[in-house]
Design a protein around this motif. Structure first.
Motif, mmCIF file in Angstrom:
data_model
loop_
_atom_site.group_PDB
_atom_site.id
_atom_site.type_symbol
_atom_site.label_atom_id
_atom_site.label_comp_id
_atom_site.label_asym_id
_atom_site.label_seq_id
_atom_site.Cartn_x
_atom_site.Cartn_y
_atom_site.Cartn_z
ATOM 1 N N LEU A 48 60.114 -23.829 40.456
ATOM 2 C CA LEU A 48 59.353 -23.173 39.394
ATOM 3 C C LEU A 48 59.102 -24.121 38.221
ATOM 4 N N GLY A 49 57.989 -23.920 37.549
ATOM 5 C CA GLY A 49 57.652 -24.722 36.375
ATOM 6 C C GLY A 49 58.306 -24.187 35.127
ATOM 7 N N VAL A 50 59.641 -24.162 35.130
ATOM 8 C CA VAL A 50 60.398 -23.671 33.971
ATOM 9 C C VAL A 50 61.585 -24.600 33.706
ATOM 10 N N GLN A 57 62.606 -19.264 29.111
ATOM 11 C CA GLN A 57 62.160 -19.757 30.417
ATOM 12 C C GLN A 57 63.174 -19.417 31.521
ATOM 13 N N VAL A 59 64.652 -17.250 34.456
ATOM 14 C CA VAL A 59 64.090 -16.353 35.469
ATOM 15 C C VAL A 59 65.238 -15.703 36.234
ATOM 16 N N SER A 197 57.423 -13.881 41.084
ATOM 17 C CA SER A 197 56.175 -14.025 40.332
ATOM 18 C C SER A 197 56.127 -13.063 39.153
ATOM 19 N N LYS A 200 58.057 -13.843 35.866
ATOM 20 C CA LYS A 200 57.631 -15.021 35.102
ATOM 21 C C LYS A 200 57.972 -14.845 33.631
ATOM 22 N N ALA A 204 57.080 -19.856 30.174
ATOM 23 C CA ALA A 204 56.600 -20.702 31.275
ATOM 24 C C ALA A 204 55.199 -21.228 30.964
ATOM 25 N N LYS A 205 55.020 -22.536 31.136
ATOM 26 C CA LYS A 205 53.721 -23.172 30.877
ATOM 27 C C LYS A 205 53.221 -23.833 32.158
ATOM 28 N N THR A 207 51.625 -24.470 35.887
ATOM 29 C CA THR A 207 51.809 -23.792 37.172
ATOM 30 C C THR A 207 53.230 -23.255 37.263
ATOM 31 N N TYR A 208 53.361 -21.959 37.468
ATOM 32 C CA TYR A 208 54.690 -21.317 37.488
ATOM 33 C C TYR A 208 55.389 -21.564 38.829
ATOM 34 N N GLN A 210 55.514 -23.732 41.838
ATOM 35 C CA GLN A 210 54.985 -25.050 42.192
ATOM 36 C C GLN A 210 55.125 -25.382 43.668
#
Length: 232
Positions: A48-50, A57, A59, A197, A200, A204-205, A207-208, A210
């Motif tokens: 994940l993009g976190v 951020q 999850v 999903s 989210k 998160a900035k 693409t979540y 990835q």
């Protein structure tokens, strides 16, 4: 070791390490290669993009897998009186209050999921150092701190899978067994990815989700095209 290496090499044959496979194809590849003498767990890994070091951020959540996880989940419930009886009737393996506290505090943890009624959290909170590192601390966000212990126990027994992002921004979870039909594994994977999903975080900035990969306990990983999981 030579035998193990040969088995892994054979399992990797026919899998392109650089290719993103449609979910259905990935599941078939994994199932075909799950040749261990036990019923291997099918696992999903999501990058994940976190950065979970930031509170906005983080999850975490829970997913009720439509076809169950295939695991036998041992459930402990901290409750008293009628709620304790409700937990037992729902199929909880261990139910208690101060007695259960003493058992767990002493290092005996014979359960995979821990549920508590809100009034017990003052007691359960003192077990943070024992339960926390194992990912067993009850939490209202994933439905394990609740007055509805019947539903919580039934969900845990029926295939509810908790998830929590690790430091590197990765989520791992078992979403079924190699003995499951391909279609049921696909349904479980899609349900799990959908739950992640929907979880989210606000911070998160970009693409979540990835990268996604699936594997079996003893088998190689197969990269999955995220669009085949999330859109359809």
């Amino acid at each position: 070791m030579a035998k193990e290496g040969k088995r892994i090499r054979a399992a990797r044959e026919g899998i392109d390490a650089n290719k993103l496979y449609p979910l259905q194809d990935a599941v078939k590849l994994i199932k075909d290669r799950a040749k261990a003498k036990f019923d291997e767990t099918i696992e999903i890994s999501m990058n994940l993009g976190v950065d979970p070091r930031h509170a906005d951020q983080m999850v975490r959540g829970v997913c009720n897998l439509p076809n169950g996880s295939g695991r036998t989940v041992r459930v402990a419930v901290f409750a008293r009186g009628p709620k304790a009886e409700e937990a037992k009737a729902a199929g909880a393996d261990i139910v208690g209050a101060e007695d259960l506290f003493e058992t767990v505090n002493g290092g005996t943890i014979e359960f995979d999921r821990c549920i508590a009624t809100p009034d017990m959290m003052g007691l359960v909170g003192r077990l943070g150092k024992v339960l926390g590192p194992r990912g067993l601390m009850p939490n209202p966000r994933v439905g394990t701190v609740t007055m509805d212990v019947k539903s919580a126990v039934e969900a845990a027994k029926g295939g509810a899978v908790e998830f929590r992002v690790e430091k590197a921004g990765i989520i791992h979870a078992g979403i079924g067994k190699a003995s499951f039909e391909e279609g049921k594994l696909v349904e479980n994977i899609k349900a799990f990815a959908d739950a992640v999903s929907k979880a989210k975080p606000t911070g998160a900035k970009g693409t979540y989700i990835q990268r996604i990969a699936v594997s079996s306990t003893m088998g190689p990983g197969v990269k999955v095209d995220p669009s085949s999981v999330l859109n359809g």
